[in-house]
Design an enzyme around this catalytic site. Structure first.
Site, mmCIF file in Angstrom:
data_model
loop_
_atom_site.group_PDB
_atom_site.id
_atom_site.type_symbol
_atom_site.label_atom_id
_atom_site.label_comp_id
_atom_site.label_asym_id
_atom_site.label_seq_id
_atom_site.Cartn_x
_atom_site.Cartn_y
_atom_site.Cartn_z
ATOM 1 N N LEU A 1 -58.305 89.575 23.558
ATOM 2 C CA LEU A 1 -57.418 88.424 23.364
ATOM 3 C C LEU A 1 -56.455 88.817 22.258
ATOM 4 O O LEU A 1 -56.884 89.379 21.251
ATOM 5 C CB LEU A 1 -58.227 87.210 22.918
ATOM 6 C CG LEU A 1 -58.929 86.372 23.975
ATOM 7 C CD1 LEU A 1 -59.821 85.358 23.321
ATOM 8 C CD2 LEU A 1 -57.929 85.686 24.876
ATOM 9 N N ASP A 2 -55.179 88.555 22.412
ATOM 10 C CA ASP A 2 -54.262 88.955 21.348
ATOM 11 C C ASP A 2 -54.314 87.955 20.183
ATOM 12 O O ASP A 2 -55.026 86.966 20.233
ATOM 13 C CB ASP A 2 -52.845 89.193 21.879
ATOM 14 C CG ASP A 2 -52.203 87.928 22.421
ATOM 15 O OD1 ASP A 2 -52.802 86.861 22.243
ATOM 16 O OD2 ASP A 2 -51.129 88.022 23.031
ATOM 17 N N VAL A 3 -53.556 88.276 19.128
ATOM 18 C CA VAL A 3 -53.725 87.546 17.867
ATOM 19 C C VAL A 3 -53.500 86.046 18.023
ATOM 20 O O VAL A 3 -54.267 85.234 17.538
ATOM 21 C CB VAL A 3 -52.762 88.123 16.800
ATOM 22 C CG1 VAL A 3 -52.865 87.337 15.521
ATOM 23 C CG2 VAL A 3 -53.063 89.570 16.550
ATOM 24 N N SER B 1 -53.630 84.086 20.661
ATOM 25 C CA SER B 1 -54.422 83.309 21.610
ATOM 26 C C SER B 1 -55.830 83.091 21.077
ATOM 27 O O SER B 1 -56.315 83.805 20.204
ATOM 28 C CB SER B 1 -54.459 84.032 22.949
ATOM 29 O OG SER B 1 -54.742 85.376 22.755
#
Lengths: 443, 316
Positions: free
Chosen positions: B91-93, B95
């Site tokens: 998951l990116d930062v 989200s």
């Protein structure tokens, strides 16, 4: 011949004093060694011997060189600091003699052993305790009275057969069981696993003698007022205090006293900032002056500030300057407000700049809390931003996010961040903990 | 009890996944090290001592049983200093949501999970009227538009178009003829999906909430990135003759890990993680077997065929 002489020399060389030349020879004679020349040598052994970097050691007696073409100056049977004419042969022979000695010690009958047994026991090589007392000072050069002197049973019984210590190691674990100093430090509560990671600290502790070097510092720390259970953590953080001069330490404590720090304040400062006493009086003075000047505090307030967070004095001053600039320029606090905040939570001076600005940005711009409330409740800056966000969003969701003291149902910022989540849910948000958890999973 | 297996945590937004992984590792280590430790070994030391003998006192070596100091907690340091903690689908930062982690041997199952190509569910919040350079609300503002003309029907029409075009792509990448019985059976079980790398595919999309300028979508997809979902929101905005930014991307399901199984930040400790692993163990096993079943079945069939060939060779 030179071999036998060397062996005797090795056996007799440096250790605590119960190593008598006569004893070695006695053993040698008992097991039927041809002993043509009686030679005993007490070699100078390096102080760091049982610890660490082997140093080239000089032979104490010149004869060794003459008869062997090389010398063996160390008492460890497997280790030679200087090249030897005999190459590997005397190594084995040493082990053999060691084995004989061991056998004699453990059986009591001397005549039974002959050279044939060499092959059976030579592999072990773990019979001679070749460990000098952990001492600063090189052992005095004591020549034994006579090599032919027989040793009594009492003396023989004191010859302890212990496995050899490694000469180099990455950890203090190898030495702790055999070093009195380390044993006592462990019982004191010093975490050796942490100390050995500090630069040169392991080496330092190994060289120390408990009675001569450590005791006085411990007594001094007790005098200063460091609690007994604090001594271990203190020495774990700062084992280098053993290298300091006692008089210098006393001067620094006297300086702190002259600056009207109370006895308890000094005790707490020293135990909470272990490196405090490593700083010279000039440096301490400079640093106290720095805080007084930068924050514009009175003498009494500076004392309060420093005794509340003594690591301010030992840490770097550059981050403190930067944080003050951040507070003044980026966050827009007035100097007297900064003073007030710093006295309330001195931690803000060593906090992370980025965290500080992020927290302020959220609290001021999103939650809409003005400067004067933040000055009164600066604890917000100590808590985690995630926690503030979560709680604020939950309150917004419930419609209770009201931080203005003049309006009804006011929620203090201090309370918002400082109470644990159960209390927050029941008292401030007036919701169940399950609801709060569910809400957190929608963020 | 050993800690091996898969569990899910709820990643908060604004925190990178490596930090989440590290935090979990640190707390697990703290928990493991606070457990009861093995008692230190004992060894015999010969200490000089005085013994009453025939002729008065004698100095001898007395064998003494002592604990080995090298096994002292302060000497050997903490028992565990590192732990294998692996991260599942990232998951990116920005989200948040369900984030699968594997501990110890469980890291292998992460590979299985990757190979199983599970679908994931997201809820995505959008905001009409703005466009930014990185499609999120914190990016640099590029343009502002009106959004008064948009109604729910228009939005749903666009969503149907997106779902239709992705469905066609799904059939293409699934590598199977859609008109066959096999494809039908897979589709009935819900296993019809590409089993190798493919571009991001949306299998289902619907509107949860529409209150202009805000709207909320639920997207079921696979092989996606969070940035792709933000781009979808941006494109929906463009299709509706307006512009839109994405304010939140939240994963509500990753494979068989749902939101209620995910552990919150305050519950990342040994006890809760052990319980979560224990609870999900059976599900993980059955689901992985079910999804990887048909991959393995083909491999298994090959093995049987080889065995039969060898047997016939031997009998000959």
């Amino acid at each position: 011949m030179w071999l036998a002489a060397q062996l005797c020399g090795q056996l007799c060389s440096g250790s605590e004093g119960w190593w008598r030349g006569g004893g070695a020879l006695h053993v040698a004679a008992a097991v039927g060694l041809p002993v043509p020349v009686v030679m005993a040598a007490a070699c100078k052994t390096s102080p760091c011997h049982h610890g660490t970097m082997p140093k080239a050691v000089q032979p104490a007696a010149g004869w060794q060189r003459q008869c062997g073409g090389g010398w063996v100056a160390h008492s460890h049977p497997c280790y030679h600091s200087t090249p030897c004419g005999g190459h590997g042969c005397h190594h084995i022979a040493t082990m053999w003699l060691a084995a004989q000695l061991w056998a004699r010690l453990h059986s009591g009958s001397a005549g039974r052993f002959c050279t044939q047994q060499t092959s059976q026991v030579s592999g072990s090589g773990c019979c001679i305790r070749a460990l000098p007392a952990p001492s600063h000072h090189p052992l005095p050069l004591v020549l034994p009275l006579s090599a032919l002197e027989e040793i009594s049973e009492e003396e023989a019984v004191q010859i302890v057969a212990e496995p050899l210590l490694p000469f180099e190691s990455f950890t203090l674990r190898d030495y702790v069981d055999r070093s009195e100093t380390l044993t006592k430090l462990v019982h004191l509560g010093v975490d050796l696993s942490k100390v050995e990671k500090l630069r040169n600290a392991g080496q330092l502790l190994l060289r120390l003698d408990f009675e001569n070097d450590i005791k006085k510092i411990l007594l001094f720390l007790k005098d200063v007022g460091v609690e007994d259970n604090q001594l271990g953590p203190f020495l774990t953080k700062n084992p280098y205090i053993f290298t300091e001069d006692l008089e210098a330490l006393e001067t620094r404590v006297a300086y702190l006293k002259s600056k009207k720090f109370g006895k308890e304040a000094i005790a707490r400062m020293v135990s909470r900032a272990p490196f405090l006493l490593m700083f010279s009086v000039e440096r301490l003075d400079n640093r106290l002056g720095f805080f007084q000047k930068e924050l514009g505090l009175s003498v009494q307030k500076t004392r309060d500030l420093v005794s509340r967070l003594p690591r301010l004095l030992t840490g770097s001053l550059e981050p403190v300057k930067e944080n003050l600039a951040v507070c003044r320029i980026e966050l827009g606090f007035r100097p007297n407000e900064i003073q007030h905040i710093a006295l309330k939570i001195p931690k803000i001076l060593t906090a992370n700049k980025k965290k500080l600005t992020e927290t302020f940005d959220y609290v001021h711009n999103v939650m809409g809390i003005p400067h004067h409330i933040l000055t009164n409740f600066p604890q917000v800056f100590n808590s985690s931003l995630l926690k503030i966000k979560e709680r604020h969003m939950f309150l917004t969701f419930l419609g209770r996010a009201q931080y203005d003291p003049r309006q009804p149902s006011y929620i203090s910022v201090d309370k918002l961040v400082s109470v644990p989540s159960e209390v927050f849910c029941t008292e401030i948000a007036r919701a169940s903990v399950q609801d709060f958890m569910k809400f957190l999973k929608t963020l | 009890m050993a800690v091996h297996g898969l569990f899910a945590v709820y990643k908060p937004g604004g925190v990178g996944w490596p930090r989440v992984r590290d935090a979990v590792e640190t707390r697990l280590l703290a928990g493991l090290n606070s457990l009861k430790q093995r008692p230190p070994r004992q060894h015999v030391r010969f200490l000089p001592g005085v013994v009453e003998g025939e002729a008065g006192k004698e100095l001898t070596l007395v064998p003494t049983y002592l604990p080995v100091l090298a096994d002292h907690l302060l000497v050997k340091g903490p028992r565990f200093t590192r732990l294998k903690v692996g991260a599942g689908h990232r998951l990116d930062v920005k989200s948040s949501g369900v984030f699968v982690l594997g501990v110890g041997q469980g890291c292998r199952m992460l590979t299985d999970m990757y190979n199983a190509h599970f679908t994931k569910d997201y809820t995505v919040r959008g905001l009409f009227g703005k466009a930014t350079d990185d499609f999120s609300d914190t990016g640099k503002l590029i343009e502002k538009t009106t959004f008064d003309h948009i109604n729910r029907e228009m939005l749903e029409k666009i969503l149907a178009v997106i779902q239709g075009s992705n469905h066609k792509a799904l059939g293409r990448y699934a590598n199977i003829d859609l008109k066959t019985q096999e494809a039908y059976e897979l589709a009935v079980k819900g296993l019809l999906r590409p089993m190798q790398k493919s571009p991001p595919l949306i299998t289902a999309i619907r509107c949860l909430e529409f209150a202009p300028p805000e709207f909320q979508l639920e997207i079921r997809c696979l092989h996606e990135t969070q940035q792709y979902l933000r781009k979808i929101v941006h494109e929906i905005g463009l299709e509706l003759k307006s512009a839109a930014v994405c304010t939140q991307v939240r994963r509500t399901r990753d494979g068989f890990f749902t939101l209620d199984k995910a552990l919150l930040r305050t519950h990342w400790d040994l006890e809760n993680i052990q319980k979560a692993i224990q609870d999900s163990r059976l599900t993980v096993k059955t689901e992985l077997e079910k999804s990887l079943g048909y991959l393995e079945r083909t491999a298994y069939d090959e093995l049987i065929e080889m065995d039969q060939v060898e047997e016939s060779d031997a009998s000959r």
